[in-house]
Design a protein around this motif. Structure first.
Motif, PDB file in Angstrom:
ATOM      1  N   ALA A   1      29.560   0.076  13.992  1.00 24.90           N
ATOM      2  CA  ALA A   1      30.242   1.378  13.925  1.00 24.90           C
ATOM      3  C   ALA A   1      29.901   2.210  15.157  1.00 24.90           C
ATOM      4  N   ALA A   2      28.622   2.190  15.537  1.00 27.68           N
ATOM      5  CA  ALA A   2      28.198   2.961  16.707  1.00 27.68           C
ATOM      6  C   ALA A   2      28.853   2.447  17.973  1.00 27.68           C
ATOM      7  N   ALA A   3      29.005   1.125  18.065  1.00 29.32           N
ATOM      8  CA  ALA A   3      29.598   0.529  19.259  1.00 29.32           C
ATOM      9  C   ALA A   3      31.098   0.805  19.346  1.00 29.32           C
ATOM     10  N   THR A   4      31.717   1.050  18.194  1.00 33.57           N
ATOM     11  CA  THR A   4      33.162   1.307  18.176  1.00 33.57           C
ATOM     12  C   THR A   4      33.468   2.790  18.340  1.00 33.57           C
ATOM     13  N   LEU A   5      32.492   3.634  18.007  1.00 34.37           N
ATOM     14  CA  LEU A   5      32.711   5.081  17.976  1.00 34.37           C
ATOM     15  C   LEU A   5      33.346   5.618  19.260  1.00 34.37           C
ATOM     16  N   PRO A   6      32.859   5.236  20.461  1.00 30.63           N
ATOM     17  CA  PRO A   6      33.457   5.806  21.676  1.00 30.63           C
ATOM     18  C   PRO A   6      34.949   5.533  21.813  1.00 30.63           C
ATOM     19  N   MET A   7      35.465   4.506  21.115  1.00 31.25           N
ATOM     20  CA  MET A   7      36.900   4.223  21.194  1.00 31.25           C
ATOM     21  C   MET A   7      37.717   5.290  20.501  1.00 31.25           C
ATOM     22  N   VAL A   8      37.137   5.909  19.462  1.00 34.67           N
ATOM     23  CA  VAL A   8      37.897   6.910  18.711  1.00 34.67           C
ATOM     24  C   VAL A   8      37.419   8.331  18.998  1.00 34.67           C
ATOM     25  N   LEU A   9      36.273   8.459  19.642  1.00 38.52           N
ATOM     26  CA  LEU A   9      35.742   9.774  19.973  1.00 38.52           C
ATOM     27  C   LEU A   9      36.578  10.386  21.097  1.00 38.52           C
ATOM     28  N   PRO A  10      36.916  11.682  21.006  1.00 42.38           N
ATOM     29  CA  PRO A  10      37.598  12.291  22.153  1.00 42.38           C
ATOM     30  C   PRO A  10      36.705  12.169  23.394  1.00 42.38           C
ATOM     31  N   PRO A  11      37.251  11.696  24.514  1.00 38.62           N
ATOM     32  CA  PRO A  11      36.415  11.467  25.698  1.00 38.62           C
ATOM     33  C   PRO A  11      35.620  12.701  26.145  1.00 38.62           C
ATOM     34  N   VAL A  12      36.201  13.899  25.967  1.00 35.00           N
ATOM     35  CA  VAL A  12      35.458  15.113  26.363  1.00 35.00           C
ATOM     36  C   VAL A  12      34.161  15.216  25.565  1.00 35.00           C
ATOM     37  N   VAL A  13      34.267  14.882  24.273  1.00 40.03           N
ATOM     38  CA  VAL A  13      33.073  14.918  23.429  1.00 40.03           C
ATOM     39  C   VAL A  13      32.060  13.895  23.934  1.00 40.03           C
ATOM     40  N   GLY A  14      32.573  12.721  24.344  1.00 42.37           N
ATOM     41  CA  GLY A  14      31.697  11.720  24.947  1.00 42.37           C
ATOM     42  C   GLY A  14      30.990  12.286  26.168  1.00 42.37           C
ATOM     43  N   GLY A  15      31.738  13.032  26.985  1.00 47.42           N
ATOM     44  CA  GLY A  15      31.161  13.640  28.181  1.00 47.42           C
ATOM     45  C   GLY A  15      30.065  14.637  27.837  1.00 47.42           C
ATOM     46  N   ILE A  16      30.303  15.434  26.810  1.00 48.58           N
ATOM     47  CA  ILE A  16      29.289  16.412  26.397  1.00 48.58           C
ATOM     48  C   ILE A  16      28.051  15.679  25.862  1.00 48.58           C
ATOM     49  N   ALA A  17      28.292  14.621  25.073  1.00 48.04           N
ATOM     50  CA  ALA A  17      27.172  13.836  24.541  1.00 48.04           C
ATOM     51  C   ALA A  17      26.343  13.245  25.687  1.00 48.04           C
ATOM     52  N   LEU A  18      27.026  12.743  26.712  1.00 45.22           N
ATOM     53  CA  LEU A  18      26.322  12.202  27.877  1.00 45.22           C
ATOM     54  C   LEU A  18      25.505  13.294  28.573  1.00 45.22           C
ATOM     55  N   LEU A  19      26.101  14.493  28.664  1.00 44.61           N
ATOM     56  CA  LEU A  19      25.378  15.619  29.272  1.00 44.61           C
ATOM     57  C   LEU A  19      24.095  15.918  28.497  1.00 44.61           C
ATOM     58  N   MET A  20      24.222  15.899  27.160  1.00 46.07           N
ATOM     59  CA  MET A  20      23.062  16.218  26.329  1.00 46.07           C
ATOM     60  C   MET A  20      21.924  15.211  26.566  1.00 46.07           C
ATOM     61  N   ALA A  21      22.294  13.952  26.840  1.00 47.36           N
ATOM     62  CA  ALA A  21      21.266  12.924  27.024  1.00 47.36           C
ATOM     63  C   ALA A  21      20.815  12.796  28.470  1.00 47.36           C
ATOM     64  N   PHE A  22      21.776  12.861  29.407  1.00 46.74           N
ATOM     65  CA  PHE A  22      21.471  12.458  30.783  1.00 46.74           C
ATOM     66  C   PHE A  22      21.524  13.578  31.816  1.00 46.74           C
ATOM     67  N   SER A  23      21.775  14.830  31.385  1.00 51.44           N
ATOM     68  CA  SER A  23      21.719  15.899  32.385  1.00 51.44           C
ATOM     69  C   SER A  23      20.253  16.090  32.770  1.00 51.44           C
ATOM     70  N   ARG A  24      20.018  16.844  33.840  1.00 52.73           N
ATOM     71  CA  ARG A  24      18.644  17.039  34.302  1.00 52.73           C
ATOM     72  C   ARG A  24      17.775  17.673  33.226  1.00 52.73           C
ATOM     73  N   TYR A  25      18.430  18.260  32.205  1.00 53.44           N
ATOM     74  CA  TYR A  25      17.677  18.921  31.141  1.00 53.44           C
ATOM     75  C   TYR A  25      17.714  18.122  29.844  1.00 53.44           C
TER      76      TYR A  25
END
Lengths: 270, 266
Positions: free
Chosen positions: B91-115
C-alpha cells in the motif's frame, strides 16, 4: 466591565429595534420615493466571487467574515492567485464579480476590454521587503547582499511582485545570476519558498514579511531602492450580482476595510 | 467477429463510450490545431527549451535507473516475501501513484529540506542540500514514478510459474542467478513496459518537482515547468513545448504497443 457588557448589548438591541421601527415608518410614509434615498442601502444578498491578488489572501477572508455578518445571507468566495494570471483568466471568461489586483497594469487590460463595470478604484498600496530564514544566518541586509544567497525566490515577472522585484533589483544595480533564482507563480508561493522550503531569501511584500513573522525575518528595503505597487479594485461588467459586488468594494474602501489593510501592513493608496 | 462484438455492446454504452473517447481526444487535437506550426521547431530549438529538454532527459533517465536499482528488488520482495507487513508495504509503495504530486512534494520537503529530519543530517554531515538541486528533481521524480515500475514488475512476478524457478534452483543456480537469468527474461516485456511508464511519468512530473526543487532555469526547470512558466508569458511558446512533450509521449506509447504485441506473440 464584564457586568456592564450584557446591559450594553441589550441597549444596542433596543436602539436597533427603534431604528428598525423608524425605518418601517419611513418606508410607509415615503412609498414611491424610496429610490431617491441613497442613505439606506438595501441589505446585499446572494453570493459573489472575488478574484484577488494572493497578497490579499490573509486579510480579505477576515474582512469577508465581517462583511457576511453585516450582510446576512451574503457569501463571498475567493479566487486568489497572481494578478497577472487572474487578469488573463478573467479575460478568458473566468467567473469573477470583483477583481482586486496588486498592480494597476493587471487591471488596465480589463478596463480597456470593457470588462469592468464603472471605474477601478485604488484602495491600498504595498512595498517590497526581503525575507530571510529566521535569524538571518547569511547576514542579508540589503538587495546587494542577495548575491550571497544560494537560492533566492522571486515571483514570475508576469506577477506584479515579480515585475516590481525586477525593477527594485535594477534600481539597486543588483544582478542575480539565473542559476540562483527560483521562480514561483505568486507572492504567497514565493514567501513559502523561504518559510517552508530551503530558499535563503525572497523578495516579497511588506505585508508578507509582517504575516510570516516567526517563520522568516524581514529585511526592509530603503525607499530609494524600493518599488511601491498600487492595488486597484473593480466590479466586473459580467457580474450577476452587482449590488453585492459594489457593497464589497465599498466595504474594502471604507473604514473597516482600510483599518484591516493597515494592520496587515498595507499603506493607503497613493 | 466484428459484428459479434458490436452486437454485444448496447447502443447506450456505445454512445457513452464514444463521448468518453471524444473527451480524451478533443483536447489533444485542439492542442495540435492551435500550435503555431511555423515557429514550433524554432521554439523547441530555443536555448531555454533545449536546456529544459536536456534537464528533463537527464532527470527522467536517472529516475529510471534508480527505480530499476531499488524498485525491482522492492517488487521482488513484495511478490515473494512471506514476512508479515507485506500488504502495508505494498500500500505504501502504491500510495505515490494516487497521492496528488504537490502533496508528495510537501512530504519530501518535510523529510529532506534542510530542516527536515533526514535533510538536516545530509546537510550538516555531508553538506548536501537536495532542495533546489538536480538531485532534488530526481528524488521528486523517483518518488512519483518508481511505483509504476514496482507495480508492473510485481504483477508480472506473481504470474511467473514457480516451477521455472524451482527447476533453476535444482540445477544449482542461486536466487540471484535464477532471478537474473530465468525470471527476468520471462517478465521481460512487462519489465520494459514498466520502465517506459516510469520514464514517461518522470518526464511529465510537475507538482512534486516544483514544490520540492523549485523552478531554477538550467538547474531544476524541467520541460513541464518551462511549459507552465511559458504559459504566463507566451502562449505560442507554451504550446510549442507542449507539442514536444506530446511527441515524446506518443513515441513512448508506440514503443509500448510494440512491446505488448511482442508479449502477446511469445
Amino acid at each position: 466591565m464584564n457586568i456592564s457588557e450584557p446591559r450594553m448589548r441589550r441597549r444596542r438591541w433596543s436602539l436597533g429595534a427603534v431604528a428598525a421601527a423608524g425605518l418601517l415608518l419611513c418606508g410607509c410614509s415615503t412609498v414611491g420615493s424610496t429610490s431617491s434615498s441613497p442613505t439606506v442601502p438595501a441589505p446585499a444578498r446572494g453570493s459573489i466571487t472575488v478574484a484577488a491578488a494572493s497578497s490579499l489572501s490573509k486579510v480579505f477572508p477576515v474582512l469577508a467574515r465581517g462583511f457576511e455578518k453585516v450582510n446576512h445571507g451574503a457569501t463571498i468566495t475567493f479566487d486568489f492567485g497572481s494578478s497577472g494570471t487572474l487578469a488573463t483568466s478573467i479575460s478568458a471568461g473566468a467567473p469573477a464579480d470583483v477583481f482586486a489586483s496588486a498592480a494597476l497594469s493587471s487591471m488596465a487590460p480589463l478596463v480597456s476590454a470593457g470588462l469592468v463595470a464603472g471605474r477601478s478604484i485604488p484602495f491600498a498600496s504595498n512595498a517590497l521587503e526581503i525575507i530571510t530564514k529566521p535569524g538571518n544566518p547569511l547576514g542579508i541586509h540589503a538587495l546587494s547582499d542577495l548575491v550571497k544567497a544560494k537560492v533566492v525566490a522571486l515571483c514570475v515577472v508576469t506577477a506584479p511582485c515579480g515585475a516590481t522585484a525586477q525593477a527594485a533589483l535594477s534600481k539597486a544595480g543588483v544582478h542575480l545570476p539565473e542559476g540562483q533564482v527560483t521562480v514561483a507563480p505568486d507572492v504567497d508561493t514565493t514567501a513559502a519558498a523561504v518559510t517552508t522550503g530551503d530558499a535563503d531569501a525572497a523578495i516579497v511584500y511588506v505585508t508578507n514579511a509582517r504575516s510570516e513573522t516567526g517563520h522568516a525575518q524581514g529585511v526592509p528595503i530603503p525607499k530609494k531602492e524600493n518599488v511601491v505597487t498600487t492595488y486597484p479594485i473593480a466590479v466586473m461588467a459580467a457580474s450577476q450580482n452587482k449590488s453585492l459586488a459594489k457593497a464589497w468594494v465599498t466595504y474594502v474602501q471604507g473604514p473597516i476595510g482600510q483599518a484591516a489593510l493597515h494592520s496587515a501592513g498595507f499603506s493607503p493608496a497613493a | 467477429m466484428r459484428a459479434a462484438t458490436s452486437s454485444r455492446v448496447p447502443r447506450v454504452a456505445g454512445a457513452l463510450g464514444l463521448l468518453g473517447g471524444l473527451l480524451l481526444v478533443v483536447p489533444v487535437v485542439a492542442l495540435v490545431a492551435r500550435a503555431p506550426w511555423g515557429t514550433v521547431l524554432s521554439n523547441l530549438g530555443s536555448p531555454a527549451a533545449v536546456q529544459a529538454l536536456e534537464l528533463s532527459g537527464i532527470c527522467s533517465t536517472a529516475t529510471l535507473i534508480i527505480s530499476i536499482i531499488f524498485g525491482v528488488p522492492l517488487a521482488w520482495v513484495l511478490a515473494r516475501s512471506t514476512l508479515p507487513g507485506m500488504r502495508v508495504l505494498r500500500a505504501a509503495a502504491t500510495l505515490p501513484m494516487v497521492l496528488p504530486p504537490v502533496v508528495g512534494g510537501i512530504a519530501l520537503l518535510m523529510a529532506f529540506s534542510r530542516y527536515g529530519p533526514l535533510g538536516r543530517v545530509l546537510f550538516s554531515v555531508f553538506g548536501i542540500q537536495l532542495t533546489y538541486s538536480i538531485a532534488g528533481v530526481i528524488l521528486a521524480e523517483t518518488f512519483v514514478a518508481m511505483p509504476f515500475l514496482v507495480i508492473t514488475v510485481e504483477a508480472a512476478l506473481g504470474a511467473v510459474s514457480p516451477e521455472l524457478e524451482e527447476v533453476s534452483a535444482t540445477l544449482g543456480a542461486g536466487p540471484w542467478r535464477t532471478f537474473l537469468s530465468v525470471t527476468l527474461p520471462v517478465i521481460g516485456p512487462s519489465f520494459a513496459a514498466g520502465c517506459a511508464l516510469t520514464w514517461a511519468r518522470a518526464l511529465g512530473e510537475f507538482g512534486a518537482t516544483i514544490t520540492f526543487a523549485g523552478d531554477i532555469a538550467g538547474r531544476t526547470q524541467t520541460l513541464p515547468l518551462a511549459v507552465y512558466l511559458a504559459l504566463q508569458r507566451d502562449e505560442g511558446l507554451a504550446v510549442s513545448l507542449s507539442i514536444g512533450l506530446l511527441a515524446i509521449s506518443l513515441a513512448v506509447l508506440i514503443g509500448l504497443r510494440g512491446r505488448w504485441l511482442g508479449a502477446v506473440r511469445t
